[in-house]
Design a protein around this motif. Sequence first.
Motif, short mmCIF file in Angstrom:
data_model
loop_
_atom_site.label_atom_id
_atom_site.label_comp_id
_atom_site.label_asym_id
_atom_site.label_seq_id
_atom_site.Cartn_x
_atom_site.Cartn_y
_atom_site.Cartn_z
N SER A 75 0.36 -1.59 -0.44
CA SER A 75 0.00 -0.10 -0.17
C SER A 75 0.47 0.97 -0.10
O SER A 75 0.45 2.50 0.15
N TYR A 76 2.25 1.12 0.15
CA TYR A 76 2.71 2.29 0.18
C TYR A 76 3.98 2.20 -1.18
O TYR A 76 3.87 0.80 -2.47
N ASP A 77 5.05 2.41 -1.25
CA ASP A 77 6.20 2.74 -2.65
C ASP A 77 6.76 2.02 -2.06
O ASP A 77 7.56 2.77 -1.06
N SER A 78 7.19 0.98 -2.00
CA SER A 78 8.51 -0.16 -1.84
C SER A 78 10.07 0.29 -2.72
O SER A 78 10.57 -0.32 -2.16
N SER A 79 9.93 0.25 -3.53
CA SER A 79 10.78 0.89 -4.18
C SER A 79 12.66 0.65 -3.80
O SER A 79 13.19 0.23 -4.33
N TRP A 80 12.17 1.63 -2.31
CA TRP A 80 13.73 1.64 -1.72
C TRP A 80 14.12 0.78 -1.27
O TRP A 80 15.09 -0.25 -1.55
N ASN A 82 14.08 -1.90 -3.42
CA ASN A 82 14.75 -2.87 -4.88
C ASN A 82 16.49 -3.14 -4.69
O ASN A 82 16.90 -4.16 -4.95
N SER A 83 16.96 -2.46 -4.67
CA SER A 83 18.23 -2.46 -4.53
C SER A 83 19.06 -3.02 -3.22
O SER A 83 19.88 -3.47 -3.59
N LEU A 84 18.42 -2.77 -1.87
CA LEU A 84 18.73 -3.71 -1.07
C LEU A 84 18.44 -5.15 -1.16
O LEU A 84 19.13 -5.92 -0.43
N ASN A 85 17.42 -5.57 -2.13
CA ASN A 85 17.48 -6.75 -1.82
C ASN A 85 17.62 -7.54 -3.48
O ASN A 85 17.97 -8.89 -3.31
N GLU A 86 18.63 -6.89 -4.05
CA GLU A 86 19.91 -7.44 -4.58
C GLU A 86 20.73 -8.39 -4.23
O GLU A 86 21.54 -9.32 -4.19
N ASP A 87 20.86 -7.93 -2.38
CA ASP A 87 21.75 -8.61 -1.64
C ASP A 87 20.93 -9.87 -1.79
O ASP A 87 20.10 -9.78 -0.90
N PRO A 88 21.65 -11.24 -1.52
CA PRO A 88 21.85 -12.14 -1.43
C PRO A 88 20.46 -12.44 -0.28
O PRO A 88 20.08 -13.10 -0.04
N VAL A 89 21.41 -12.45 0.77
CA VAL A 89 21.71 -12.60 2.27
C VAL A 89 20.41 -11.83 2.47
O VAL A 89 19.22 -12.26 3.12
N VAL A 90 19.95 -10.50 2.41
CA VAL A 90 18.58 -9.66 2.53
C VAL A 90 17.25 -10.00 1.86
O VAL A 90 16.37 -10.27 2.38
N GLN A 91 18.02 -10.40 0.78
CA GLN A 91 16.95 -11.15 -0.42
C GLN A 91 16.23 -12.52 0.41
O GLN A 91 14.64 -12.99 0.37
N ARG A 124 20.47 -7.75 7.34
CA ARG A 124 18.80 -7.32 8.04
C ARG A 124 17.93 -6.41 8.96
O ARG A 124 17.38 -5.77 8.83
N ARG A 125 18.92 -5.69 10.28
CA ARG A 125 18.80 -5.16 10.41
C ARG A 125 18.65 -3.79 10.33
O ARG A 125 18.02 -3.03 10.36
N LYS A 126 19.52 -3.13 9.42
CA LYS A 126 19.59 -2.41 8.64
C LYS A 126 18.33 -1.85 7.81
O LYS A 126 17.26 -0.61 7.84
N VAL A 127 17.81 -3.08 7.31
CA VAL A 127 16.92 -3.39 6.26
C VAL A 127 15.49 -2.29 7.10
O VAL A 127 15.08 -1.65 7.36
#
Length: 299
Positions: A75-80, A82-91, A124-127
Motif C-alpha cells: 500500500s506504499y512505494d516500496s521501491s526503496w 529494490n536495491s537492498l533486495n539485490e543482496d542475497p542475504v537480505v533477499q 537485515r537489521r539495517k533494513v
Amino acid sequence: MKPTAALPHRPLIEAEKQTPAVLHEFLRDLEATERSIEVWQRLVRLGRTLDLPYIDFISASSFRDWKKTRFVRTSYDSSWLNSLNEDPVVQKWSYFRSHALDHLTPIVTGLEFIDDFHPVPPKRRKVLELAAEKGLRAGFSVPLRIHAPPQSGLITFSGNHARRDMLTILRAHGWTLHVAAMAAHQRYVMHFAAEFADRNAISDKQRELLVLLGHGLKDKAIARQLDISVSAVRQRMHSLTEKTGIENRSGLAALAMSLGLVADPLSHGASDADEVEILVQMDGSGERSRREGPISNLR
C-alpha cells in the motif's frame, strides 16, 4: 490507487453482529467484491482505519522457492527495497517470511520488536532501521495457507508505532486483523485466479480449447469438436503456452480446472440429477458413508 465504485451493502441480522463491528463490517464489504482490486482496497481501508496504513501482501506457490512468488502488493512505494533486495542475504533472510514457512501463528514485526526475534543478521537489521525511518516501525504479520501448506500467503499490517502503542492496537484489534487477513486472502486469490485469462489475454477460442484439454481430449478429437485442422489445434495450443508459460497438456488441463472451465474431480463432478456419497464421521460412533440424492434435495 483509484477507488472503485461503492459496493451495495446487505443488511446484517442480529446473529451476525456478535463479532467486533469493524470485523463484521469488513467481512460484509468483502463478500460483495467481484475483483481482486476491490479486496485489496478494502484491506487497505481496514489498515488505515486501525492506524496500520502500510500493508504488505505476498502470495507464493512455494515460499521455499523464492522464484515461485505469484504476486506482491504493497500500500506504499516500496521501491526503496529494490536495491537492498539485490543482496542475497537480505533477499533470502526475513524472519516473518521464514516463520510463515512452517507456522500459522501471527507474529509482531519491525524494529520495535527486534528483541523478540531470533538473532537478526546485521544487514537485515539495517533494513528494519530503514523501514522504521519510512514509518514501518512495528507490524503484525499473518501467515496464510490455501489448499496445502506449500501454497502460502502473508499479509502484514504496519504503522509508525512504538512497541507499547502497537501492543495496545493488537489487544484491541488483533483478532479482527487475523480473521480479516485470512478472509481477504481467500477472496483475493479466488478473484486473482479468475482474472488470469484477462491478464494473459486468453481469447474465447483459446478458452474453448482449454475446456477440451481439461476433459482430456487429444488433438484429433479436439479438431473434430472444433471443426478445425489438427495443425490449427496445435497452433492454438502453442499460442496458449506462450501466453501462459505452461508448456505441457497436463498443465493446461490443470489451468482449465483452476479457471473453473471444467469441474474439479475432488467435487465428484456430480450433476443435480446424480446421487452423491456423503462421508459421515462421528466421534464415538465410527465412520460410514451413505448415498443421498439428487443434490437438489439436499439444499
